[in-house]
Design a protein around this motif. Structure first.
Motif, mmCIF file in Angstrom:
data_model
loop_
_atom_site.group_PDB
_atom_site.id
_atom_site.type_symbol
_atom_site.label_atom_id
_atom_site.label_comp_id
_atom_site.label_asym_id
_atom_site.label_seq_id
_atom_site.Cartn_x
_atom_site.Cartn_y
_atom_site.Cartn_z
ATOM 1 N N MET A 128 -1.863 -2.279 -2.065
ATOM 2 C CA MET A 128 -1.899 -1.151 -1.146
ATOM 3 C C MET A 128 -0.930 -1.358 0.020
ATOM 4 S SD MET A 128 -5.128 0.430 1.002
ATOM 5 C CE MET A 128 -5.244 -1.053 2.021
ATOM 6 N N TYR A 129 -0.928 -2.540 0.609
ATOM 7 C CA TYR A 129 -0.045 -2.783 1.750
ATOM 8 C C TYR A 129 1.417 -2.725 1.336
ATOM 9 C CZ TYR A 129 -4.200 -4.232 4.323
ATOM 10 O OH TYR A 129 -5.424 -4.251 4.956
ATOM 11 N N GLU A 130 1.697 -3.088 0.086
ATOM 12 C CA GLU A 130 3.087 -3.038 -0.387
ATOM 13 C C GLU A 130 3.600 -1.610 -0.430
ATOM 14 O OE1 GLU A 130 5.671 -5.063 -3.995
ATOM 15 O OE2 GLU A 130 3.696 -4.212 -4.458
ATOM 16 N N THR A 131 2.768 -0.690 -0.882
ATOM 17 C CA THR A 131 3.202 0.711 -0.938
ATOM 18 C C THR A 131 3.110 1.394 0.423
ATOM 19 O OG1 THR A 131 0.954 1.383 -1.562
ATOM 20 C CG2 THR A 131 2.507 0.904 -3.350
ATOM 21 N N MET A 132 2.201 0.927 1.262
ATOM 22 C CA MET A 132 2.080 1.531 2.593
ATOM 23 C C MET A 132 3.302 1.268 3.462
ATOM 24 S SD MET A 132 -1.929 0.998 3.666
ATOM 25 C CE MET A 132 -1.595 1.596 5.325
ATOM 26 N N ALA A 133 4.074 0.247 3.116
ATOM 27 C CA ALA A 133 5.289 -0.023 3.883
ATOM 28 C C ALA A 133 6.283 1.128 3.764
ATOM 29 C CB ALA A 133 5.930 -1.327 3.395
ATOM 30 N N LEU A 134 6.271 1.818 2.632
ATOM 31 C CA LEU A 134 7.165 2.956 2.435
ATOM 32 C C LEU A 134 6.429 4.280 2.554
ATOM 33 C CD1 LEU A 134 10.077 3.795 1.760
ATOM 34 C CD2 LEU A 134 9.445 3.703 -0.673
ATOM 35 N N HIS A 135 5.155 4.295 2.126
ATOM 36 C CA HIS A 135 4.334 5.507 2.207
ATOM 37 C C HIS A 135 3.080 5.172 3.020
ATOM 38 C CE1 HIS A 135 6.802 7.471 -0.860
ATOM 39 N NE2 HIS A 135 6.697 6.360 -1.591
ATOM 40 N N PRO A 136 3.114 5.415 4.313
ATOM 41 C CA PRO A 136 1.986 5.008 5.173
ATOM 42 C C PRO A 136 0.649 5.653 4.786
ATOM 43 C CG PRO A 136 3.925 5.552 6.495
ATOM 44 C CD PRO A 136 4.224 5.991 5.097
ATOM 45 N N LEU A 137 0.680 6.834 4.207
ATOM 46 C CA LEU A 137 -0.566 7.508 3.833
ATOM 47 C C LEU A 137 -1.039 7.193 2.405
ATOM 48 C CD1 LEU A 137 0.033 11.051 5.393
ATOM 49 C CD2 LEU A 137 -1.282 9.136 6.327
ATOM 50 N N SER A 138 -0.406 6.207 1.774
ATOM 51 C CA SER A 138 -0.802 5.883 0.397
ATOM 52 C C SER A 138 -2.194 5.264 0.324
ATOM 53 C CB SER A 138 0.215 4.921 -0.231
ATOM 54 O OG SER A 138 0.256 3.690 0.492
ATOM 55 N N TYR A 166 -4.628 7.384 -1.519
ATOM 56 C CA TYR A 166 -4.568 7.270 -2.975
ATOM 57 C C TYR A 166 -5.511 6.176 -3.465
ATOM 58 C CZ TYR A 166 -2.455 5.943 -7.479
ATOM 59 O OH TYR A 166 -2.239 5.608 -8.796
ATOM 60 N N TYR A 167 -5.482 5.030 -2.832
ATOM 61 C CA TYR A 167 -6.295 3.890 -3.270
ATOM 62 C C TYR A 167 -7.782 4.106 -2.972
ATOM 63 C CZ TYR A 167 -1.795 1.565 -3.714
ATOM 64 O OH TYR A 167 -0.513 1.238 -4.069
ATOM 65 N N LEU A 168 -8.089 4.578 -1.787
ATOM 66 C CA LEU A 168 -9.492 4.738 -1.416
ATOM 67 C C LEU A 168 -10.191 5.804 -2.264
ATOM 68 C CD1 LEU A 168 -9.483 4.386 2.484
ATOM 69 C CD2 LEU A 168 -9.906 2.668 0.730
ATOM 70 N N THR A 169 -9.492 6.916 -2.534
ATOM 71 C CA THR A 169 -10.115 7.939 -3.374
ATOM 72 C C THR A 169 -10.320 7.424 -4.798
ATOM 73 O OG1 THR A 169 -7.900 8.853 -3.805
ATOM 74 C CG2 THR A 169 -9.208 9.861 -2.033
ATOM 75 N N PHE A 170 -9.350 6.659 -5.308
ATOM 76 C CA PHE A 170 -9.502 6.109 -6.649
ATOM 77 C C PHE A 170 -10.671 5.123 -6.709
ATOM 78 C CE2 PHE A 170 -8.558 2.712 -9.684
ATOM 79 C CZ PHE A 170 -8.513 3.441 -10.864
#
Length: 282
Positions: free
Chosen positions: A195-205, A208-212
Protein backbone atom coordinates in the motif's frame (compact mmCIF):
# COMPACT_ATOMS: atom_id res chain seq x y z
CA UNK A 1 -29.45 -75.14 9.29
CA UNK A 2 -26.53 -76.29 11.47
CA UNK A 3 -24.31 -73.86 9.67
CA UNK A 4 -26.62 -70.96 10.61
CA UNK A 5 -26.75 -71.93 14.25
CA UNK A 6 -22.98 -72.02 14.30
CA UNK A 7 -22.49 -68.69 12.51
CA UNK A 8 -25.05 -66.62 14.39
CA UNK A 9 -23.36 -66.74 17.84
CA UNK A 10 -19.99 -66.10 16.20
CA UNK A 11 -21.29 -63.02 14.39
CA UNK A 12 -22.87 -61.72 17.59
CA UNK A 13 -19.58 -62.24 19.41
CA UNK A 14 -17.61 -60.44 16.69
CA UNK A 15 -20.18 -57.65 16.62
CA UNK A 16 -19.84 -57.20 20.38
CA UNK A 17 -16.07 -56.91 19.98
CA UNK A 18 -16.31 -54.47 17.07
CA UNK A 19 -18.80 -52.19 18.84
CA UNK A 20 -17.10 -52.27 22.23
CA UNK A 21 -15.58 -49.09 23.61
CA UNK A 22 -12.23 -50.78 24.29
CA UNK A 23 -11.90 -51.89 20.68
CA UNK A 24 -12.61 -48.35 19.44
CA UNK A 25 -10.01 -46.95 21.83
CA UNK A 26 -7.54 -49.54 20.53
CA UNK A 27 -8.21 -48.51 16.94
CA UNK A 28 -7.69 -44.83 17.79
CA UNK A 29 -4.45 -45.69 19.62
CA UNK A 30 -3.15 -47.68 16.64
CA UNK A 31 -3.96 -44.78 14.30
CA UNK A 32 -1.98 -42.40 16.54
CA UNK A 33 0.93 -44.86 16.64
CA UNK A 34 0.73 -45.08 12.84
CA UNK A 35 1.01 -41.28 12.63
CA UNK A 36 4.07 -41.38 14.88
CA UNK A 37 5.76 -44.04 12.75
CA UNK A 38 5.15 -41.96 9.62
CA UNK A 39 6.73 -38.95 11.35
CA UNK A 40 9.68 -41.07 12.55
CA UNK A 41 10.52 -42.04 8.96
CA UNK A 42 11.09 -38.38 8.08
CA UNK A 43 14.07 -38.23 10.47
CA UNK A 44 17.54 -39.71 10.10
CA UNK A 45 17.27 -42.66 12.48
CA UNK A 46 19.70 -45.58 13.06
CA UNK A 47 19.29 -48.64 10.79
CA UNK A 48 17.96 -50.89 13.57
CA UNK A 49 15.35 -48.27 14.46
CA UNK A 50 14.39 -47.98 10.81
CA UNK A 51 13.88 -51.75 10.62
CA UNK A 52 11.79 -51.69 13.81
CA UNK A 53 9.63 -48.89 12.40
CA UNK A 54 9.16 -50.84 9.15
CA UNK A 55 8.06 -53.96 11.04
CA UNK A 56 5.72 -51.85 13.18
CA UNK A 57 4.30 -50.23 10.05
CA UNK A 58 3.42 -53.61 8.55
CA UNK A 59 1.95 -54.79 11.85
CA UNK A 60 -0.27 -51.70 11.90
CA UNK A 61 -1.32 -52.37 8.31
CA UNK A 62 -2.27 -55.95 9.18
CA UNK A 63 -4.25 -54.71 12.18
CA UNK A 64 -6.19 -52.29 9.98
CA UNK A 65 -6.85 -55.05 7.45
CA UNK A 66 -8.21 -57.35 10.17
CA UNK A 67 -10.32 -54.48 11.52
CA UNK A 68 -11.86 -53.84 8.06
CA UNK A 69 -12.57 -57.55 7.62
CA UNK A 70 -14.15 -57.62 11.08
CA UNK A 71 -16.43 -54.71 10.23
CA UNK A 72 -17.37 -56.39 6.96
CA UNK A 73 -18.12 -59.68 8.75
CA UNK A 74 -20.49 -58.12 11.29
CA UNK A 75 -22.23 -55.81 8.80
CA UNK A 76 -25.86 -56.93 8.36
CA UNK A 77 -25.83 -56.33 4.60
CA UNK A 78 -22.49 -57.13 2.94
CA UNK A 79 -23.57 -55.65 -0.40
CA UNK A 80 -24.27 -52.26 1.19
CA UNK A 81 -21.05 -52.14 3.19
CA UNK A 82 -19.11 -50.32 0.48
CA UNK A 83 -22.00 -47.96 -0.23
CA UNK A 84 -21.08 -46.16 2.97
CA UNK A 85 -18.49 -43.53 1.94
CA UNK A 86 -16.60 -43.93 5.23
CA UNK A 87 -16.31 -47.71 4.81
CA UNK A 88 -15.14 -47.24 1.23
CA UNK A 89 -12.62 -44.59 2.32
CA UNK A 90 -11.18 -46.83 5.06
CA UNK A 91 -10.97 -49.80 2.70
CA UNK A 92 -9.12 -47.85 0.01
CA UNK A 93 -6.63 -46.50 2.54
CA UNK A 94 -6.00 -49.92 4.11
CA UNK A 95 -5.77 -51.84 0.84
CA UNK A 96 -3.53 -49.14 -0.62
CA UNK A 97 -1.23 -49.44 2.39
CA UNK A 98 -0.52 -53.04 1.33
CA UNK A 99 1.53 -51.74 -1.61
CA UNK A 100 5.12 -52.84 -0.97
CA UNK A 101 7.47 -49.92 -0.60
CA UNK A 102 10.33 -51.90 -2.14
CA UNK A 103 8.88 -51.39 -5.62
CA UNK A 104 10.34 -48.15 -6.90
CA UNK A 105 7.32 -47.26 -9.03
CA UNK A 106 4.89 -47.49 -6.12
CA UNK A 107 6.99 -45.97 -3.33
CA UNK A 108 5.37 -42.54 -3.52
CA UNK A 109 1.82 -43.91 -3.71
CA UNK A 110 2.42 -46.32 -0.84
CA UNK A 111 3.90 -43.61 1.37
CA UNK A 112 1.10 -41.17 0.58
CA UNK A 113 -1.55 -43.75 1.44
CA UNK A 114 0.24 -44.48 4.69
CA UNK A 115 0.15 -40.77 5.47
CA UNK A 116 -3.58 -40.70 4.75
CA UNK A 117 -4.11 -43.45 7.32
CA UNK A 118 -4.10 -40.67 9.90
CA UNK A 119 -7.37 -39.46 8.34
CA UNK A 120 -9.01 -42.65 9.60
CA UNK A 121 -9.40 -40.83 12.90
CA UNK A 122 -12.21 -38.94 11.20
CA UNK A 123 -14.13 -42.12 10.37
CA UNK A 124 -13.52 -43.61 13.83
CA UNK A 125 -14.40 -40.59 15.98
CA UNK A 126 -18.11 -39.72 15.52
CA UNK A 127 -17.63 -36.06 16.43
CA UNK A 128 -15.00 -35.57 13.72
CA UNK A 129 -17.16 -37.44 11.23
CA UNK A 130 -20.06 -35.11 12.06
CA UNK A 131 -17.90 -32.04 11.43
CA UNK A 132 -16.69 -33.32 8.06
CA UNK A 133 -20.21 -34.26 6.95
CA UNK A 134 -21.47 -30.82 7.94
CA UNK A 135 -18.59 -29.18 6.06
CA UNK A 136 -19.34 -31.21 2.92
CA UNK A 137 -23.00 -30.22 3.07
CA UNK A 138 -21.97 -26.56 3.40
CA UNK A 139 -19.81 -26.67 0.26
CA UNK A 140 -22.65 -25.76 -2.17
CA UNK A 141 -23.44 -22.60 -0.21
CA UNK A 142 -19.76 -21.82 0.18
CA UNK A 143 -19.35 -22.27 -3.57
CA UNK A 144 -21.60 -19.31 -4.33
CA UNK A 145 -19.73 -17.19 -1.82
CA UNK A 146 -16.42 -18.27 -3.38
CA UNK A 147 -17.76 -17.34 -6.83
CA UNK A 148 -18.71 -13.89 -5.56
CA UNK A 149 -15.25 -13.54 -3.99
CA UNK A 150 -13.66 -14.45 -7.31
CA UNK A 151 -15.66 -11.73 -9.05
CA UNK A 152 -14.50 -9.17 -6.49
CA UNK A 153 -10.90 -10.40 -6.81
CA UNK A 154 -11.11 -10.12 -10.59
CA UNK A 155 -12.54 -6.59 -10.53
CA UNK A 156 -9.99 -5.34 -8.02
CA UNK A 157 -7.21 -7.18 -9.86
CA UNK A 158 -8.09 -5.51 -13.14
CA UNK A 159 -8.30 -2.09 -11.49
CA UNK A 160 -5.02 -2.65 -9.66
CA UNK A 161 -3.26 -3.71 -12.83
CA UNK A 162 -4.47 -0.59 -14.65
CA UNK A 163 -3.48 1.79 -11.85
CA UNK A 164 -0.31 0.28 -10.39
CA UNK A 165 1.35 -1.65 -13.24
CA UNK A 166 4.01 1.01 -13.81
CA UNK A 167 4.80 1.24 -10.10
CA UNK A 168 5.64 -2.46 -9.63
CA UNK A 169 5.12 -4.82 -12.60
CA UNK A 170 6.08 -7.82 -10.44
CA UNK A 171 2.99 -7.24 -8.29
CA UNK A 172 0.59 -5.64 -10.76
CA UNK A 173 1.81 -6.74 -14.20
CA UNK A 174 -1.45 -8.36 -15.30
CA UNK A 175 -4.78 -9.51 -13.87
CA UNK A 176 -3.54 -12.91 -12.68
CA UNK A 177 -0.50 -11.46 -10.89
CA UNK A 178 -2.66 -8.72 -9.42
CA UNK A 179 -5.08 -11.33 -8.06
CA UNK A 180 -2.17 -13.13 -6.39
CA UNK A 181 -1.10 -9.82 -4.87
CA UNK A 182 -4.65 -9.26 -3.65
CA UNK A 183 -4.64 -12.71 -2.06
CA UNK A 184 -1.49 -11.69 -0.24
CA UNK A 185 -3.26 -8.52 0.91
CA UNK A 186 -6.33 -10.51 2.00
CA UNK A 187 -4.11 -12.69 4.21
CA UNK A 188 -2.44 -9.55 5.67
CA UNK A 189 1.00 -10.68 4.49
CA UNK A 190 2.99 -7.38 4.52
CA UNK A 191 0.10 -5.66 2.80
CA UNK A 192 1.07 -2.27 4.20
CA UNK A 193 4.35 -2.37 2.25
CA UNK A 194 2.35 -2.81 -0.97
CA UNK A 195 0.00 0.00 0.00
CA UNK A 196 2.73 2.50 0.90
CA UNK A 197 4.51 1.75 -2.37
CA UNK A 198 1.50 2.78 -4.42
CA UNK A 199 0.59 5.67 -2.13
CA UNK A 200 3.86 7.34 -3.09
CA UNK A 201 2.38 7.96 -6.54
CA UNK A 202 -1.34 7.71 -5.75
CA UNK A 203 -1.97 9.16 -2.28
CA UNK A 204 -5.62 8.06 -2.25
CA UNK A 205 -4.84 4.44 -3.15
CA UNK A 206 -5.42 3.48 0.49
CA UNK A 207 -9.13 3.56 -0.32
CA UNK A 208 -8.54 0.74 -2.80
CA UNK A 209 -6.86 -1.46 -0.19
CA UNK A 210 -9.19 -0.75 2.72
CA UNK A 211 -12.36 -1.39 0.71
CA UNK A 212 -10.90 -4.64 -0.63
CA UNK A 213 -9.88 -5.82 2.86
CA UNK A 214 -13.27 -4.84 4.26
CA UNK A 215 -15.05 -6.92 1.59
CA UNK A 216 -12.85 -9.99 1.70
CA UNK A 217 -11.51 -10.26 5.25
CA UNK A 218 -14.66 -9.16 7.06
CA UNK A 219 -17.77 -9.66 4.93
CA UNK A 220 -16.97 -12.73 2.84
CA UNK A 221 -15.07 -14.51 5.60
CA UNK A 222 -17.99 -14.06 7.98
CA UNK A 223 -20.34 -15.25 5.26
CA UNK A 224 -18.27 -18.44 4.93
CA UNK A 225 -18.32 -19.00 8.68
CA UNK A 226 -22.04 -18.26 8.81
CA UNK A 227 -22.79 -20.80 6.07
CA UNK A 228 -20.86 -23.51 7.91
CA UNK A 229 -22.47 -22.68 11.24
CA UNK A 230 -25.95 -22.69 9.70
CA UNK A 231 -25.43 -26.17 8.27
CA UNK A 232 -23.90 -27.45 11.52
CA UNK A 233 -26.82 -26.05 13.51
CA UNK A 234 -29.32 -27.70 11.17
CA UNK A 235 -27.47 -31.02 11.39
CA UNK A 236 -27.28 -30.78 15.18
CA UNK A 237 -31.01 -30.11 15.42
CA UNK A 238 -31.71 -32.97 13.02
CA UNK A 239 -29.58 -35.31 15.09
CA UNK A 240 -31.26 -34.16 18.31
CA UNK A 241 -34.71 -34.71 16.77
CA UNK A 242 -33.66 -38.18 15.65
CA UNK A 243 -32.43 -39.05 19.13
CA UNK A 244 -35.64 -37.66 20.68
CA UNK A 245 -37.76 -39.70 18.25
CA UNK A 246 -35.78 -42.83 19.03
CA UNK A 247 -36.23 -42.19 22.74
CA UNK A 248 -39.98 -41.69 22.28
CA UNK A 249 -40.21 -44.91 20.27
CA UNK A 250 -38.35 -46.76 23.02
CA UNK A 251 -40.66 -45.31 25.67
CA UNK A 252 -43.72 -46.22 23.60
CA UNK A 253 -42.41 -49.75 23.22
CA UNK A 254 -41.80 -50.01 26.95
CA UNK A 255 -45.30 -48.65 27.70
CA UNK A 256 -46.79 -51.16 25.28
CA UNK A 257 -44.92 -53.97 26.99
CA UNK A 258 -46.08 -52.76 30.42
CA UNK A 259 -49.66 -52.47 29.13
CA UNK A 260 -49.48 -56.01 27.77
CA UNK A 261 -48.16 -57.26 31.10
CA UNK A 262 -50.94 -55.44 32.96
CA UNK A 263 -53.55 -56.88 30.61
CA UNK A 264 -52.15 -60.36 31.11
CA UNK A 265 -52.11 -59.84 34.87
CA UNK A 266 -55.71 -58.59 34.76
CA UNK A 267 -56.75 -61.68 32.83
CA UNK A 268 -54.99 -63.89 35.34
CA UNK A 269 -56.73 -62.12 38.22
CA UNK A 270 -60.10 -62.43 36.48
CA UNK A 271 -59.46 -66.13 35.95
CA UNK A 272 -58.57 -66.61 39.60
CA UNK A 273 -61.69 -64.68 40.64
CA UNK A 274 -63.93 -66.78 38.44
CA UNK A 275 -62.37 -69.98 39.80
CA UNK A 276 -62.92 -68.81 43.38
CA UNK A 277 -66.53 -67.86 42.66
CA UNK A 278 -67.24 -71.22 41.00
CA UNK A 279 -65.76 -73.03 44.00
CA UNK A 280 -67.89 -70.99 46.42
CA UNK A 281 -71.03 -71.71 44.40
CA UNK A 282 -70.26 -75.42 44.49
Amino acid sequence: MPNTTFTSPLVRWLSAIESSRYFQITVITIIIISALTIGAKTYAIPPFMEQAVTVLDWAITMFFLIEILLRLAVHPDKKRFFRDPWNLFDTVIVVGSLIPLEQAGSVLIGRLLRVFRVLRLISVVPELRFLIEALLKAIPRMGYIALLMFIIFYIYGAVGSLLFEKINPELWGDVSISMLTLFRIATFEDWTDVMYETMALHPLSWIYYLTFIFLTAFIFLNMMVGAILEVMTAETNKQALGEAKEERDNMALQLAQIQAQLTELQRSLNGVGKAERSQSND
